[in-house]
Design an enzyme around this catalytic site. Structure first.
Site, mmCIF file in Angstrom:
data_model
loop_
_atom_site.group_PDB
_atom_site.id
_atom_site.type_symbol
_atom_site.label_atom_id
_atom_site.label_comp_id
_atom_site.label_asym_id
_atom_site.label_seq_id
_atom_site.Cartn_x
_atom_site.Cartn_y
_atom_site.Cartn_z
ATOM 1 N N CYS A 12 35.840 43.281 42.453
ATOM 2 C CA CYS A 12 34.612 42.784 41.847
ATOM 3 C C CYS A 12 34.455 41.320 42.255
ATOM 4 C CB CYS A 12 34.664 42.900 40.327
ATOM 5 S SG CYS A 12 35.942 41.868 39.554
ATOM 6 N N HIS A 82 41.538 35.584 34.074
ATOM 7 C CA HIS A 82 41.389 36.190 32.751
ATOM 8 C C HIS A 82 41.018 35.193 31.661
ATOM 9 C CE1 HIS A 82 44.479 38.338 35.159
ATOM 10 N NE2 HIS A 82 43.701 39.356 34.884
ATOM 11 N N GLU A 134 43.358 38.045 28.810
ATOM 12 C CA GLU A 134 41.955 37.822 28.457
ATOM 13 C C GLU A 134 41.777 37.805 26.946
ATOM 14 O OE1 GLU A 134 37.536 39.849 28.977
ATOM 15 O OE2 GLU A 134 39.097 40.345 30.445
ATOM 16 N N THR A 171 36.259 42.280 28.593
ATOM 17 C CA THR A 171 35.297 42.724 29.608
ATOM 18 C C THR A 171 35.711 44.008 30.320
ATOM 19 O OG1 THR A 171 36.347 41.358 31.327
ATOM 20 C CG2 THR A 171 34.553 40.367 30.051
ATOM 21 N N CYS A 199 31.878 44.034 31.393
ATOM 22 C CA CYS A 199 31.217 43.504 32.579
ATOM 23 C C CYS A 199 30.625 44.627 33.410
ATOM 24 C CB CYS A 199 32.184 42.660 33.409
ATOM 25 S SG CYS A 199 33.437 43.576 34.304
ATOM 26 N N SER A 227 47.028 46.346 35.529
ATOM 27 C CA SER A 227 45.575 46.189 35.568
ATOM 28 C C SER A 227 44.914 47.052 34.508
ATOM 29 C CB SER A 227 45.043 46.570 36.958
ATOM 30 O OG SER A 227 43.643 46.691 36.942
ATOM 31 N N ASN A 229 41.682 47.442 33.882
ATOM 32 C CA ASN A 229 40.531 48.206 34.367
ATOM 33 C C ASN A 229 40.972 49.400 35.212
ATOM 34 O OD1 ASN A 229 40.047 47.496 37.435
ATOM 35 N ND2 ASN A 229 40.563 45.566 36.464
ATOM 36 N N SER A 271 40.809 44.801 40.840
ATOM 37 C CA SER A 271 41.726 43.822 41.422
ATOM 38 C C SER A 271 42.561 44.411 42.559
ATOM 39 C CB SER A 271 42.655 43.265 40.331
ATOM 40 O OG SER A 271 43.321 44.310 39.656
#
Length: 311
Positions: A12, A82, A134, A171, A199, A227, A229, A271
């Site tokens: 991203c 983060h 984060e 996010t 996000c 990770s 996400n 990532s």
């Protein structure tokens, strides 16, 4: 065997920006020690590639980033994508270090949302993963009026003596989990305000997974175990008899899994370097169940990690 390269996938803009910040720092300060406080993004291959450029990552799940700063006496310190606690930033500056913030602008936006509602007298419910950097950074804004939840059931355990409540989130959480939390929060708290901070990069990658054809019987999610996400993509891919495998690189593919598959989908976390995902896709595209003797995995070259642009 058919192969589907799922889009969108991979890097991203926040990750691209963070990596570029580190590379630019190396060019700007060629003779200084450069440290990254925490993993710049959650991918160990990127960390190793940074190490090869003499950029040292300091990351230890048992030591806070505030305390990790004690290991740095001079040079440049780069803060991860983060977000960071203000006390960490202040300590780094007080040590006369050159401080560079690699925080994703979506993370900063969430922090600003939280600060704005706190200033208006609200208590904040924050949906996030406990101990994730984060979430740690967000909670540090006000430890007395921000309340962490990990799951919808946590809402019932909250004791908030304030009629003004806002709910927001990390996010990179699951859009399905968030939806359940939002719905239950509306049932439990009158007049609660919901500010969805998932996000766009996370959202559209998750939606692509949820919309996959039922024909796909094996999904590879290329990503680091740390990770969030990437882990959420793997969780969302689970469906009926579909097999879902989270892998870090082409080296983690097990041939026996491919022998059972007819249609394979490939995605990757935000990532995950494009180079690694492309290796997986190229490898699968040349797979031949009848000619396994010619099936050779490509070598993962860490030096290529930072030199390849995203698709």
């Amino acid at each position: 065997m058919k192969v589907k390269a799922i889009v969108p996938r991979g890097y991203c803009y926040g990750v691209v920006n963070a990596i570029n910040i580190v590379l630019q720092a190396r060019k700007k300060y060629p003779n200084k020690k450069i440290y990254i406080l925490g993993m710049i993004v959650h991918n160990k291959n990127i960390v190793q590639a940074m190490n090869n450029l003499n950029i040292i990552t300091l990351d230890d799940s048992n030591i806070s980033r505030y305390d990790l700063l004690d290991q740095i006496d001079d040079g440049v310190v780069i803060l991860s994508a983060h977000g960071s606690e203000q006390k960490v930033i202040d300590k780094a500056k007080n040590k006369n270090l050159i401080v560079i913030d690699g925080a994703c602008k979506d993370v900063i936006k969430t922090h600003n949302v939280i600060k704005d509602y706190l200033d208006k007298g609200y208590d904040v419910i924050y949906l996030g993963k406990e101990n994730h950097p984060e979430a740690v950074a967000a909670l540090s804004i006000d430890i007395n009026h921000i309340h962490l939840i990990n799951h919808e059931d946590d809402l019932e355990k909250l004791k908030i003596d304030n009629n003004k409540i806002v709910l927001t989130n990390q996010t990179t959480i699951s859009i399905l989990s968030a939806s359940k939390v939002y719905q239950k929060a509306k049932e439990l708290f009158k007049d609660i305000i919901i500010v969805d901070e998932i996000c766009n990069a996370t959202r559209i990658r998750q939606e692509a997974i949820l919309n996959l054809s039922n024909e796909i019987d094996l999904v590879y999610v290329v990503g680091d175990p740390k990770s969030n996400n990437s882990n959420k993509l793997a969780q969302l891919a689970i469906k009926d008899n579909r097999v879902v495998k989270m892998i870090e690189s082409v080296n983690d593919i097990i041939i026996d899994d491919l022998l059972q598959a007819n249609y394979v989908g490939v995605t990757s976390g935000a990532s995950t370097p494009t180079y690694l995902t492309n290796q997986v896709i190229e490898y699968l595209n040349q797979f031949d169940k009848d000619n396994l003797s010619t099936y050779i995995k490509p070598k993962v070259d860490i030096n290529e990690i930072l030199s390849k642009e995203d698709d």
